[in-house]
Design a protein around this motif. Structure first.
Motif, PDB file in Angstrom:
ATOM      1  N   GLN A 155       0.819  -1.202   0.000  1.00  0.00           N
ATOM      2  CA  GLN A 155       0.000   0.000   0.000  1.00  0.00           C
ATOM      3  C   GLN A 155       0.859   1.261   0.000  1.00  0.00           C
ATOM      4  O   GLN A 155       0.618   2.201  -0.747  1.00  0.00           O
ATOM      5  CB  GLN A 155      -0.952   0.021   1.205  1.00  0.00           C
ATOM      6  N   GLU A 196      -8.069  -0.170  -6.723  1.00  0.00           N
ATOM      7  CA  GLU A 196      -7.707   0.681  -5.588  1.00  0.00           C
ATOM      8  C   GLU A 196      -6.473   0.168  -4.859  1.00  0.00           C
ATOM      9  O   GLU A 196      -5.736   0.937  -4.258  1.00  0.00           O
ATOM     10  CB  GLU A 196      -8.896   0.776  -4.625  1.00  0.00           C
ATOM     11  N   LEU A 197      -6.252  -1.157  -4.924  1.00  0.00           N
ATOM     12  CA  LEU A 197      -5.035  -1.724  -4.345  1.00  0.00           C
ATOM     13  C   LEU A 197      -3.801  -1.151  -5.035  1.00  0.00           C
ATOM     14  O   LEU A 197      -2.782  -0.895  -4.403  1.00  0.00           O
ATOM     15  CB  LEU A 197      -4.998  -3.243  -4.522  1.00  0.00           C
ATOM     16  N   MET A 198      -3.887  -0.996  -6.352  1.00  0.00           N
ATOM     17  CA  MET A 198      -2.728  -0.577  -7.134  1.00  0.00           C
ATOM     18  C   MET A 198      -2.417   0.897  -6.940  1.00  0.00           C
ATOM     19  O   MET A 198      -1.321   1.349  -7.230  1.00  0.00           O
ATOM     20  CB  MET A 198      -2.953  -0.870  -8.620  1.00  0.00           C
ATOM     21  N   LEU A 199      -3.415   1.649  -6.476  1.00  0.00           N
ATOM     22  CA  LEU A 199      -3.186   3.063  -6.179  1.00  0.00           C
ATOM     23  C   LEU A 199      -2.819   3.250  -4.711  1.00  0.00           C
ATOM     24  O   LEU A 199      -2.551   4.359  -4.269  1.00  0.00           O
ATOM     25  CB  LEU A 199      -4.448   3.881  -6.492  1.00  0.00           C
ATOM     26  N   GLY A 200      -2.809   2.156  -3.954  1.00  0.00           N
ATOM     27  CA  GLY A 200      -2.462   2.259  -2.540  1.00  0.00           C
ATOM     28  C   GLY A 200      -3.545   2.916  -1.710  1.00  0.00           C
ATOM     29  O   GLY A 200      -3.294   3.374  -0.603  1.00  0.00           O
ATOM     30  N   ARG A 201      -4.768   2.986  -2.246  1.00  0.00           N
ATOM     31  CA  ARG A 201      -5.824   3.647  -1.464  1.00  0.00           C
ATOM     32  C   ARG A 201      -6.380   2.713  -0.397  1.00  0.00           C
ATOM     33  O   ARG A 201      -7.010   3.169   0.551  1.00  0.00           O
ATOM     34  CB  ARG A 201      -6.975   4.140  -2.365  1.00  0.00           C
ATOM     35  N   VAL A 202      -6.253   1.433  -0.553  1.00  0.00           N
ATOM     36  CA  VAL A 202      -6.694   0.503   0.495  1.00  0.00           C
ATOM     37  C   VAL A 202      -5.586  -0.500   0.804  1.00  0.00           C
ATOM     38  O   VAL A 202      -4.724  -0.769  -0.017  1.00  0.00           O
ATOM     39  CB  VAL A 202      -7.973  -0.282   0.095  1.00  0.00           C
ATOM     40  N   LEU A 203      -5.631  -1.000   2.023  1.00  0.00           N
ATOM     41  CA  LEU A 203      -4.652  -1.981   2.478  1.00  0.00           C
ATOM     42  C   LEU A 203      -5.191  -3.374   2.152  1.00  0.00           C
ATOM     43  O   LEU A 203      -6.350  -3.673   2.415  1.00  0.00           O
ATOM     44  CB  LEU A 203      -4.454  -1.827   3.987  1.00  0.00           C
ATOM     45  N   CYS A 239       2.658   1.720  -3.382  1.00  0.00           N
ATOM     46  CA  CYS A 239       1.691   2.019  -4.443  1.00  0.00           C
ATOM     47  C   CYS A 239       1.217   3.460  -4.357  1.00  0.00           C
ATOM     48  O   CYS A 239       1.080   4.151  -5.359  1.00  0.00           O
ATOM     49  CB  CYS A 239       0.493   1.083  -4.366  1.00  0.00           C
ATOM     50  N   ARG A 240       0.964   3.919  -3.134  1.00  0.00           N
ATOM     51  CA  ARG A 240       0.467   5.277  -2.994  1.00  0.00           C
ATOM     52  C   ARG A 240       1.550   6.286  -3.386  1.00  0.00           C
ATOM     53  O   ARG A 240       1.292   7.241  -4.114  1.00  0.00           O
ATOM     54  CB  ARG A 240       0.009   5.509  -1.555  1.00  0.00           C
TER      55      ARG A 240
END
Lengths: 419, 419
Positions: A23, B11-18, A26-27
């Motif tokens: 995470q 959303e995982l790939m954007l790091g928005r969620v763990l 990725c962010r």
């Protein structure tokens, strides 16, 4: 661009530890305009590591590995990647000196096996590790230099411990990637909202943002219990202008619901606002059970503004410590507007704070009634001039219930302090 | 056996969620004797999902996917896997009825697009979803039935939301895997210790466990701040006997440091012990800032044994609410044995509890002195008959400092309650 992450660690495969690198990285990468296309995690086994790295090399423009750089026998990444790329490992005198200094500063002899950490694949860039001994490594790979298909790839190896990896990424890797891989200008801004659902957020901004979308603005949403993020990004020469124009529209249409930007967490915003205004806070928590106090005290500097809190989990505590009147408890019940009000007033007085918040509710799974089902919450905010109560129904399992309620408290508190 | 997990979610790939599925599923699978060999996460894109699943099919005996079973346009997993395996999707009347019932129970009309959730690849087993609408799916794949290399593979598709995935795995998938994939008997037991380092744990048990290792016992360690797990496992007809014999040795040699087994968390053990003994607890937290109360109140049923806590983050709060004497604060400072003792005594009296704990220390980054550096902590435990103080030095960054200190409090409390 194809970006792949490879996390190594046998403990990951047994589920003994949580992988937080994915995470975090990725962010950070997304904020540079680099969206990760694949995340892979494997055990510390040479066959697995070699396969995974070879597969990624066949696909990706950027590969980031984590772990396996230490001095023990299951730290294999450095050697395997050198072997895979046909590079010799050469002892680096500067790295060895850094490692020696690391132990000297701690008055400890350098363990002999840390010697391997000073070996660097030929041509690799060394990323100094300020918080540990194994440096990171960055390698520029020019594949098939003769072929017209020739391309440049980057392979970055980072140490496993988060307190080593994170500063190393921010200080050394991010600037490197910006310089080498982010061809076009990329600008990204996240606006964090609360107290409003994802579809309403969308409704309130999408139409007006359309002209900017045609000029290249990308809009992303991320909904979590109690908060919705709006992420605006754009590429190219006009990226900054386009994102700024988008931000202006979102600010205008969602003003009351925006609590922060980018990495801001609500508790940090609360502490920052109170510090700026030189005001203090006290808490009286029942159903959130100390979560709000815990989040506030996670913020460095919280002691300047946080007087303290009372976790009044029993009626006796509400009465004896917060001064809630027995007849109020008896007549209205512990989960009621009247009790919430007396709890907040009591906490504000006891702690001598400028603002106070109380929370009383039914977290479940037990304790619900027809009138007050599981999930019922009363929140009261008191300042010098005001005392306001809200009743909410947060139907979630116990821990999420606490988190969502805390989000609501923070969001409301931010608005009250800002007002 | 090769076991691979594939998590889908942009959303995982954007790091928005763990991604918490990985750890949870890896642990559950390891407890069945199935160690995951690869974890992959990818965006909700058909090309990515198809590639990842095709690659896993070429390697793995068991593939578990999460996510992408819902009714929206980015839920692609079901269709893509059916296509990849050349299976038709057939509407399942039972599933459709389950979905209709789900909405009927909530007095809501069934949204039209949930219809796609009732389509099942031919031959797939339906895993009923008690907590949502999209069922899970399990497919037995017989590759090259004619060839001598023919093998059986299993592909299991689970819904993304944890509250749907977890009960579905425990109730339906685990029994299926046990029956179909775990040929040999597998037994596994984790003993959780605290207050002792990994190398000491190892020293105290390894020699004596050697004869069992020769008979097939496997020993694994997992060290985290404040706790070390010892995982014993074995396969085959004697597995149960071997693990039981190993457990006996670990119990004997580490008795004082074992706080629980398998999934036990310290706060659950505290609540369980207090409930059994019909005793109550009160807290006075300074540097842990409500974390201990928060963890206690995460446990369902905590209200039976937890009277409440005071987060005394300011000196005034320590004095006014907990009754710490002003001269003690002045003479010894807020972080001192004397103050810890008065805080704990005060909390026990105020809340009328059987046991009380106080914590006062310097979480940092600021506030340290030469005598009391950042990381200094005093913990005091008070019962009807005893009052004991310990001084510790926990040098970690702020949040880890709080976690480690809470672990120490819980570990000590467990020993005191059990005594």
């Amino acid at each position: 661009l194809n970006v792949e992450l490879i996390n190594t660690g046998s403990e990951l495969m047994l589920g003994r530890v949580l992988n937080t690198h994915q995470q975090w990285l990725c962010r950070r990468l997304a904020d540079l305009g680099l969206v990760v296309t694949r995340q892979v995690a494997i055990a510390d086994s040479s066959a697995e590591i070699k396969n995974a790295v070879a597969e990624s090399l066949a696909r990706a423009d950027l590969i980031i590995t984590t772990g396996g750089l230490g001095p023990t026998s299951d730290d294999l990444t450095r050697e395997l990647i050198a072997e895979l790329l046909g590079k010799k490992l050469i002892q680096d005198a500067n790295v060895l000196r850094d490692i020696e200094n690391y132990f000297a500063r701690r008055n400890r002899p350098r363990p002999a096996q840390t010697r391997v950490e000073a070996f660097v694949p030929e041509g690799a860039m060394v990323l100094q590790n300020k918080n540990g001994t194994a440096p990171g490594l960055a390698m520029k790979i020019q594949s098939n230099a003769q072929s017209p298909k020739s391309k440049v790839q980057w392979l970055v190896m980072l140490p496993g411990p988060p307190r080593e990896l994170r500063p190393m990424f921010d200080e050394l890797v991010a600037p490197l990637l910006k310089r080498e891989l982010v061809a076009e200008k990329f600008v990204c801004r996240t606006l964090r909202t609360s107290g409003i659902g994802e579809s309403v957020v969308q409704e309130k901004i999408e139409m007006e943002l359309q002209p900017l979308v045609l000029r290249g603005l990308e809009i992303g949403y991320c909904a979590r219990p109690g908060a919705v993020d709006v992420r605006l990004s754009a590429r190219g020469a006009n990226a900054k202008k386009i994102v700024a124009a988008g931000e202006k529209i979102v600010q205008k249409n969602l003003a009351a619901n925006i609590f922060g930007f980018d990495d801001d967490e609500m508790e940090n915003v609360v502490v920052k606002l109170l510090t700026q205004k030189k005001k203090t806070l006290a808490l009286a928590e029942s159903c959130t059970g100390g979560l709000i106090a815990n989040r506030i005290t996670n913020v460095p500097g919280a002691s300047e503004i946080f007087r303290g809190g009372i976790v009044a989990y029993s009626n006796a505590a509400k009465e004896k410590i917060l001064g809630v009147r027995a007849e109020i408890l008896k007549n209205f019940g512990a989960v009621s507007e009247a009790v919430a009000r007396e709890m907040a007033v009591g906490a504000r007085e006891k702690f001598g704070a400028d603002f106070s918040v109380s929370v009383t509710g039914i977290a479940g799974p037990g304790g619900g009634t027809v009138d007050k089902p599981v999930g019922t919450v009363f929140i009261c905010l008191v300042s010098e001039s005001k005392s306001e109560v809200r009743k909410l129904l947060n139907v979630w399992e116990r821990e999420t219930f606490k988190q969502v309620t805390a989000q609501q408290v923070f969001a409301w508190l931010i608005r009250m302090i800002s007002a």
